[in-house]
Design an enzyme around this catalytic site. Sequence first.
Site, PDB file in Angstrom:
ATOM      1  N   ARG A  24     -12.247  64.535  26.101  1.00  0.00           N
ATOM      2  CA  ARG A  24     -11.416  63.686  26.945  1.00  0.00           C
ATOM      3  C   ARG A  24     -12.193  62.923  28.008  1.00  0.00           C
ATOM      4  NH1 ARG A  24      -9.970  64.739  31.864  1.00  0.00           N
ATOM      5  NH2 ARG A  24     -10.760  66.856  31.688  1.00  0.00           N
ATOM      6  N   GLU A  61     -10.844  79.473  46.958  1.00  0.00           N
ATOM      7  CA  GLU A  61      -9.981  78.957  45.895  1.00  0.00           C
ATOM      8  C   GLU A  61      -8.989  80.029  45.455  1.00  0.00           C
ATOM      9  OE1 GLU A  61     -11.220  78.714  41.834  1.00  0.00           O
ATOM     10  OE2 GLU A  61     -10.558  76.640  41.635  1.00  0.00           O
ATOM     11  N   TYR A  97      -2.024  76.109  39.141  1.00  0.00           N
ATOM     12  CA  TYR A  97      -2.085  77.580  39.180  1.00  0.00           C
ATOM     13  C   TYR A  97      -1.225  78.280  40.224  1.00  0.00           C
ATOM     14  CZ  TYR A  97      -6.261  76.428  36.495  1.00  0.00           C
ATOM     15  OH  TYR A  97      -7.126  75.904  35.583  1.00  0.00           O
ATOM     16  N   ARG A 129       2.890  97.224  28.641  1.00  0.00           N
ATOM     17  CA  ARG A 129       2.043  96.300  27.880  1.00  0.00           C
ATOM     18  C   ARG A 129       2.461  94.863  28.135  1.00  0.00           C
ATOM     19  NH1 ARG A 129       2.708 100.516  22.972  1.00  0.00           N
ATOM     20  NH2 ARG A 129       4.855  99.943  23.404  1.00  0.00           N
ATOM     21  N   ARG A 169      -8.598  78.546  27.905  1.00  0.00           N
ATOM     22  CA  ARG A 169      -8.514  77.668  26.729  1.00  0.00           C
ATOM     23  C   ARG A 169      -9.676  76.696  26.617  1.00  0.00           C
ATOM     24  NH1 ARG A 169      -7.651  72.516  28.143  1.00  0.00           N
ATOM     25  NH2 ARG A 169      -6.956  72.273  30.280  1.00  0.00           N
ATOM     26  N   SER A 170     -10.260  76.327  27.788  1.00  0.00           N
ATOM     27  CA  SER A 170     -11.293  75.286  27.817  1.00  0.00           C
ATOM     28  C   SER A 170     -12.312  75.687  28.873  1.00  0.00           C
ATOM     29  CB  SER A 170     -10.627  73.949  28.160  1.00  0.00           C
ATOM     30  OG  SER A 170     -11.572  72.901  28.255  1.00  0.00           O
ATOM     31  N   CYS A 171     -13.601  75.704  28.510  1.00  0.00           N
ATOM     32  CA  CYS A 171     -14.579  76.392  29.341  1.00  0.00           C
ATOM     33  C   CYS A 171     -15.841  75.556  29.506  1.00  0.00           C
ATOM     34  CB  CYS A 171     -14.946  77.728  28.682  1.00  0.00           C
ATOM     35  SG  CYS A 171     -13.510  78.567  27.945  1.00  0.00           S
ATOM     36  N   ASN A 180     -15.097  81.128  37.210  1.00  0.00           N
ATOM     37  CA  ASN A 180     -13.941  81.820  36.629  1.00  0.00           C
ATOM     38  C   ASN A 180     -14.195  83.320  36.503  1.00  0.00           C
ATOM     39  OD1 ASN A 180     -13.771  78.894  34.656  1.00  0.00           O
ATOM     40  ND2 ASN A 180     -12.234  79.388  36.194  1.00  0.00           N
ATOM     41  N   HIS A 210     -17.805  74.963  25.929  1.00  0.00           N
ATOM     42  CA  HIS A 210     -18.684  73.799  25.776  1.00  0.00           C
ATOM     43  C   HIS A 210     -19.704  73.647  26.888  1.00  0.00           C
ATOM     44  CE1 HIS A 210     -14.755  72.693  27.587  1.00  0.00           C
ATOM     45  NE2 HIS A 210     -15.500  72.078  28.493  1.00  0.00           N
ATOM     46  N   ILE A 211     -20.829  73.052  26.501  1.00  0.00           N
ATOM     47  CA  ILE A 211     -21.845  72.616  27.467  1.00  0.00           C
ATOM     48  C   ILE A 211     -21.834  71.093  27.431  1.00  0.00           C
ATOM     49  CG2 ILE A 211     -24.306  72.595  28.019  1.00  0.00           C
ATOM     50  CD1 ILE A 211     -24.522  75.310  26.525  1.00  0.00           C
ATOM     51  N   TYR A 212     -21.571  70.475  28.575  1.00  0.00           N
ATOM     52  CA  TYR A 212     -21.558  69.013  28.618  1.00  0.00           C
ATOM     53  C   TYR A 212     -22.960  68.461  28.350  1.00  0.00           C
ATOM     54  CZ  TYR A 212     -16.744  68.764  30.239  1.00  0.00           C
ATOM     55  OH  TYR A 212     -15.371  68.845  30.315  1.00  0.00           O
TER      56      TYR A 212
HETATM   57  N1  LIG Z   1     -15.320  69.474  34.057  1.00  0.00           N
HETATM   58  C1  LIG Z   1     -14.724  70.388  34.824  1.00  0.00           C
HETATM   59  N2  LIG Z   1     -15.303  71.602  34.945  1.00  0.00           N
HETATM   60  C2  LIG Z   1     -14.723  72.551  35.743  1.00  0.00           C
HETATM   61  O1  LIG Z   1     -15.293  73.652  35.821  1.00  0.00           O
HETATM   62  C3  LIG Z   1     -13.514  72.250  36.429  1.00  0.00           C
HETATM   63  C4  LIG Z   1     -12.945  70.972  36.272  1.00  0.00           C
HETATM   64  N3  LIG Z   1     -13.565  70.069  35.476  1.00  0.00           N
HETATM   65  N4  LIG Z   1     -11.800  70.635  36.910  1.00  0.00           N
HETATM   66  C5  LIG Z   1     -11.053  71.570  37.692  1.00  0.00           C
HETATM   67  C6  LIG Z   1     -11.855  72.686  38.212  1.00  0.00           C
HETATM   68  C7  LIG Z   1     -12.712  72.438  39.413  1.00  0.00           C
HETATM   69  N5  LIG Z   1     -13.803  73.384  39.206  1.00  0.00           N
HETATM   70  C8  LIG Z   1     -15.075  73.195  39.712  1.00  0.00           C
HETATM   71  C9  LIG Z   1     -15.400  72.021  40.336  1.00  0.00           C
HETATM   72  C10 LIG Z   1     -16.674  71.819  40.840  1.00  0.00           C
HETATM   73  C11 LIG Z   1     -17.620  72.816  40.707  1.00  0.00           C
HETATM   74  C12 LIG Z   1     -18.996  72.593  41.285  1.00  0.00           C
HETATM   75  O2  LIG Z   1     -19.382  71.463  41.549  1.00  0.00           O
HETATM   76  N6  LIG Z   1     -19.757  73.645  41.526  1.00  0.00           N
HETATM   77  C13 LIG Z   1     -21.073  73.550  42.159  1.00  0.00           C
HETATM   78  C14 LIG Z   1     -20.994  73.931  43.632  1.00  0.00           C
HETATM   79  C15 LIG Z   1     -19.880  73.284  44.341  1.00  0.00           C
HETATM   80  C16 LIG Z   1     -19.487  73.980  45.624  1.00  0.00           C
HETATM   81  O3  LIG Z   1     -19.285  75.202  45.641  1.00  0.00           O
HETATM   82  O4  LIG Z   1     -19.325  73.269  46.611  1.00  0.00           O
HETATM   83  C17 LIG Z   1     -21.997  74.551  41.514  1.00  0.00           C
HETATM   84  O5  LIG Z   1     -23.202  74.303  41.554  1.00  0.00           O
HETATM   85  O6  LIG Z   1     -21.521  75.577  41.009  1.00  0.00           O
HETATM   86  C18 LIG Z   1     -17.298  74.012  40.078  1.00  0.00           C
HETATM   87  C19 LIG Z   1     -16.027  74.189  39.587  1.00  0.00           C
HETATM   88  C20 LIG Z   1     -13.572  74.132  38.001  1.00  0.00           C
HETATM   89  N7  LIG Z   1     -12.839  73.177  37.245  1.00  0.00           N
HETATM   90  O1  LIG Z   2     -11.326  76.765  36.054  1.00  0.00           O
HETATM   91  C1  LIG Z   2     -11.725  75.878  35.287  1.00  0.00           C
HETATM   92  C2  LIG Z   2     -11.136  74.633  35.247  1.00  0.00           C
HETATM   93  C3  LIG Z   2     -11.622  73.706  34.403  1.00  0.00           C
HETATM   94  N1  LIG Z   2     -12.650  73.979  33.578  1.00  0.00           N
HETATM   95  C4  LIG Z   2     -13.173  72.883  32.710  1.00  0.00           C
HETATM   96  C5  LIG Z   2     -13.014  72.992  31.238  1.00  0.00           C
HETATM   97  C6  LIG Z   2     -13.102  71.542  30.791  1.00  0.00           C
HETATM   98  O2  LIG Z   2     -14.486  71.146  30.780  1.00  0.00           O
HETATM   99  C7  LIG Z   2     -12.407  70.795  31.917  1.00  0.00           C
HETATM  100  C8  LIG Z   2     -10.946  70.543  31.643  1.00  0.00           C
HETATM  101  O3  LIG Z   2     -10.780  69.547  30.677  1.00  0.00           O
HETATM  102  P1  LIG Z   2      -9.620  69.627  29.559  1.00  0.00           P
HETATM  103  O4  LIG Z   2      -9.799  68.346  28.778  1.00  0.00           O
HETATM  104  O5  LIG Z   2      -8.302  69.697  30.266  1.00  0.00           O
HETATM  105  O6  LIG Z   2      -9.881  70.831  28.716  1.00  0.00           O
HETATM  106  O7  LIG Z   2     -12.512  71.667  33.033  1.00  0.00           O
HETATM  107  C9  LIG Z   2     -13.254  75.214  33.606  1.00  0.00           C
HETATM  108  O8  LIG Z   2     -14.228  75.485  32.877  1.00  0.00           O
HETATM  109  N2  LIG Z   2     -12.761  76.137  34.463  1.00  0.00           N
END
Ligand SMILES: Nc1nc(=O)c2c([nH]1)NC[C@@H]1CN(c3ccc(C(=O)N[C@@H](CCC(=O)O)C(=O)O)cc3)CN21
Ligand SMILES: O=c1ccn([C@H]2C[C@H](O)[C@@H](COP(=O)(O)O)O2)c(=O)[nH]1
Length: 267
Positions: A24, A61, A97, A129, A169-171, A180, A210-212
């Site tokens: 996406r 969070e 959530y 359960r 569901r998506s990681c 998480n 997935h790994i981007y």
């Molecule tokens: N692509 C994507 N991946 C995700 O993990 C994710 C989303 N989208 N959208 C919703 C939430 C937001 N989440 C996030 C968003 C940002 C970070 C991040 O930038 N982490 C940095 C440090 C940021 C900080 O703590 O200020 C890192 O290095 O871990 C991690 C999880 C998890 N979720």
């Molecule tokens: O807690 C979270 C929230 C989001 N993600 C990641 C997983 C995906 O990379 C994106 C969400 O995109 P979708 O197209 O809706 O699946 O955010 C995560 O790992 N952990």
Amino acid sequence: MSRSDQYETFMRDVFEHGVEKSDRTGVGTRSMFGYQMRFNLQEGFPLVTTKKLHLRSIIHELLWFLHGDSNIKYLHDNKVTIWDEWADANGDLGPIYGVQWRHWKTSDGGYIDQISNLIHQIKTNPDSRRLVVSAWNVGEIDKMALPPCHMFFQFYVAQGKLSCQLYQRSCDIFLGVPFNIASYSLLTHMIAQQCDLDVGDFIWTGGDCHIYNNHFEQVKLQLSREPRPYPKLIIKRRPDSIFDYNFEDFEIVDYDPWPAIKAPIAV
Ligand SMILES: Nc1nc(=O)c2c([nH]1)NC[C@@H]1CN(c3ccc(C(=O)N[C@@H](CCC(=O)O)C(=O)O)cc3)CN21
Ligand SMILES: O=c1ccn([C@H]2C[C@H](O)[C@@H](COP(=O)(O)O)O2)c(=O)[nH]1
């Protein structure tokens, strides 16, 4: 034997054997469907050690979810910016959530507090359960800024220990998954404390893992590092309810991570 390399083993497996898959966000990924990790919470707190994690963001969070909040104001007041990209001009994220955990709307105009019900059930009916919380409210998904990724979790009590299994569901393996794992492990510790139980296992189950494509260099660097033993979590106080914890109640000791690794987030 304590293992502190499950996450790195998972990351390496997807990096080496995942398949190319578009997504996406347009970034593109290397992906694998279906994976499970089990963390024995008695053996340490599973905070990834091969890069430094920002536990502050993770704790705030989780407290924000537990308050039933879905506006980023609380996060901003505490200098947490991880949800900024998805909020609207008022800071709202829709019924994500926290709203589903605490105020799931019923068809007769009422609300269900899934967390209060869960704690009550664990205390009074630990063999149940049906110790389940769902954020996947099918009828409200189109109002959410992002459909829940960590969408469904179940608790299990045996031999005085509380275990939790999450279905995600998506990681996003590099950025999201370490958050998480830590978040649900912390929640399991908190609920165990409230229910006078010890902690058991946290089981993480992933769907599209997935790994981007723009995280590959970071992943190579992380996989070149030797994992270290997990730290310990100390909860300094026993609040009256699951909703009364403060940031200051938590302390992580003996966390000795490798340096942080920056990466762009896919929006
Ligand atoms: N692509 C994507 N991946 C995700 O993990 C994710 C989303 N989208 N959208 C919703 C939430 C937001 N989440 C996030 C968003 C940002 C970070 C991040 O930038 N982490 C940095 C440090 C940021 C900080 O703590 O200020 C890192 O290095 O871990 C991690 C999880 C998890 N979720
Ligand atoms: O807690 C979270 C929230 C989001 N993600 C990641 C997983 C995906 O990379 C994106 C969400 O995109 P979708 O197209 O809706 O699946 O955010 C995560 O790992 N952990």
